[in-house]
Design a protein around this motif. Sequence first.
Motif, PDB file in Angstrom:
ATOM      1  N   PRO A 142       0.826  -1.218   0.000  1.00 53.22           N
ATOM      2  CA  PRO A 142       0.000   0.000   0.000  1.00 53.22           C
ATOM      3  C   PRO A 142       0.859   1.268   0.000  1.00 53.22           C
ATOM      4  CG  PRO A 142       0.164  -0.868   2.213  1.00 53.22           C
ATOM      5  CD  PRO A 142       0.887  -1.851   1.330  1.00 53.22           C
ATOM      6  N   ASN A 143       0.208   2.384  -0.240  1.00 49.05           N
ATOM      7  CA  ASN A 143       0.912   3.672  -0.211  1.00 49.05           C
ATOM      8  C   ASN A 143       1.096   4.172   1.216  1.00 49.05           C
ATOM      9  OD1 ASN A 143       1.101   3.905  -3.053  1.00 49.05           O
ATOM     10  ND2 ASN A 143      -1.032   4.613  -3.145  1.00 49.05           N
ATOM     11  N   ASP A 161       6.494   6.087   4.541  1.00 47.73           N
ATOM     12  CA  ASP A 161       7.815   5.748   4.006  1.00 47.73           C
ATOM     13  C   ASP A 161       7.764   4.373   3.323  1.00 47.73           C
ATOM     14  OD1 ASP A 161      10.617   4.237   4.619  1.00 47.73           O
ATOM     15  OD2 ASP A 161      10.930   6.370   4.215  1.00 47.73           O
ATOM     16  N   PRO A 162       8.073   4.298   2.024  1.00 45.12           N
ATOM     17  CA  PRO A 162       7.965   3.041   1.268  1.00 45.12           C
ATOM     18  C   PRO A 162       8.769   1.881   1.867  1.00 45.12           C
ATOM     19  CG  PRO A 162       8.283   4.884  -0.223  1.00 45.12           C
ATOM     20  CD  PRO A 162       8.502   5.413   1.160  1.00 45.12           C
ATOM     21  N   VAL A 169       4.916  -5.019   5.876  1.00 45.56           N
ATOM     22  CA  VAL A 169       4.144  -6.000   5.102  1.00 45.56           C
ATOM     23  C   VAL A 169       4.861  -7.346   5.102  1.00 45.56           C
ATOM     24  CG1 VAL A 169       3.353  -6.628   2.778  1.00 45.56           C
ATOM     25  CG2 VAL A 169       2.974  -4.306   3.645  1.00 45.56           C
ATOM     26  N   ARG A 170       6.181  -7.309   4.955  1.00 43.76           N
ATOM     27  CA  ARG A 170       6.972  -8.551   4.963  1.00 43.76           C
ATOM     28  C   ARG A 170       6.827  -9.281   6.292  1.00 43.76           C
ATOM     29  NH1 ARG A 170      11.281 -10.644   7.039  1.00 43.76           N
ATOM     30  NH2 ARG A 170      11.777  -8.757   8.227  1.00 43.76           N
ATOM     31  N   ASP A 195      -8.318  -2.056   3.325  1.00 47.19           N
ATOM     32  CA  ASP A 195      -9.555  -2.519   3.959  1.00 47.19           C
ATOM     33  C   ASP A 195      -9.299  -3.543   5.061  1.00 47.19           C
ATOM     34  OD1 ASP A 195     -11.075  -0.933   2.262  1.00 47.19           O
ATOM     35  OD2 ASP A 195     -11.176  -2.499   0.715  1.00 47.19           O
ATOM     36  N   ILE A 196      -8.040  -3.900   5.256  1.00 44.84           N
ATOM     37  CA  ILE A 196      -7.709  -4.925   6.253  1.00 44.84           C
ATOM     38  C   ILE A 196      -7.394  -4.282   7.601  1.00 44.84           C
ATOM     39  CG2 ILE A 196      -6.173  -6.843   6.836  1.00 44.84           C
ATOM     40  CD1 ILE A 196      -5.554  -7.126   3.869  1.00 44.84           C
ATOM     41  N   LYS A 197      -8.095  -4.744   8.617  1.00 41.59           N
ATOM     42  CA  LYS A 197      -7.868  -4.263   9.979  1.00 41.59           C
ATOM     43  C   LYS A 197      -7.204  -5.386  10.772  1.00 41.59           C
ATOM     44  CE  LYS A 197     -10.444  -2.433  13.951  1.00 41.59           C
ATOM     45  NZ  LYS A 197     -11.808  -2.130  14.477  1.00 41.59           N
ATOM     46  N   ILE A 198      -6.015  -5.107  11.304  1.00 45.73           N
ATOM     47  CA  ILE A 198      -5.246  -6.133  12.015  1.00 45.73           C
ATOM     48  C   ILE A 198      -5.021  -5.710  13.462  1.00 45.73           C
ATOM     49  CG2 ILE A 198      -3.082  -7.440  12.093  1.00 45.73           C
ATOM     50  CD1 ILE A 198      -2.769  -6.788   9.078  1.00 45.73           C
TER      51      ILE A 198
END
Length: 231
Positions: A142-143, A161-162, A169-170, A195-198
């Motif tokens: 995601p951005n 920050d990318p 994500v990793r 849309d994902i809530k963790i």
Amino acid sequence: MKKINWFLFSAIVILIAAGWFTYQKVTDETYEGMSIIPEQHKDIPLFKGLKPTRHEYVMEGNHWKEIYDFYKKEMPKNGWKIDLEQSSPNEDVPSSMITWRKKGIDWELSISVSYFKLNNQTEVIFDKNPILHSTEWIGQIPNAICIYKSTSDENCSEIQDPSQITELVRIINGAIDWNGKVQPREKTTVIRVGDIKIKVLYEGDKEIYLQSEKGTKIMKPESEFFKLMNL
């Protein structure tokens, strides 16, 4: 005469029972520290000459290469496939470890072979481990990622920050799928990725639980994760 015969018969039965008990005790102690015993599995051959000694099998002399070649050749014949292979060229302790998997079995087998020059002995360890799975929760990077310090927070800290996003994500995707009981944790943070809530359940150096509509994951309390989350 009958009494003598009965006495002899009873004595023989007792001796047999005592012998069997001793055999069982010695056998149990011999394999005490092993997670799997090759002799009890038709599809796991045992290299001739290896002797069990609680935690591993041993053999006098340098047979590291022979044993390594033996399992590379024989395991596939029994339906096993290599999942991971590692080796060390150390001259004093040459070693190798191959992790094997087989269709229809929910565990994997690692066979480690090492030669110890100091005592001129080859050691082989058979280790049975469950196969761990990591389901990908986040497909596209995601951005931005939103971090809510608690479940009651309405405003979030946004990560843009990318490199930080990619690393988060990793870590999330790499966490292990968990079907066991979720132990209570003192703190809960929420991550929103699209849309994902963790939900992130954590407490000190205890394992971290990640919960979403996709299921539950578990991971080690990595300092890098806390740093990225600014926790």
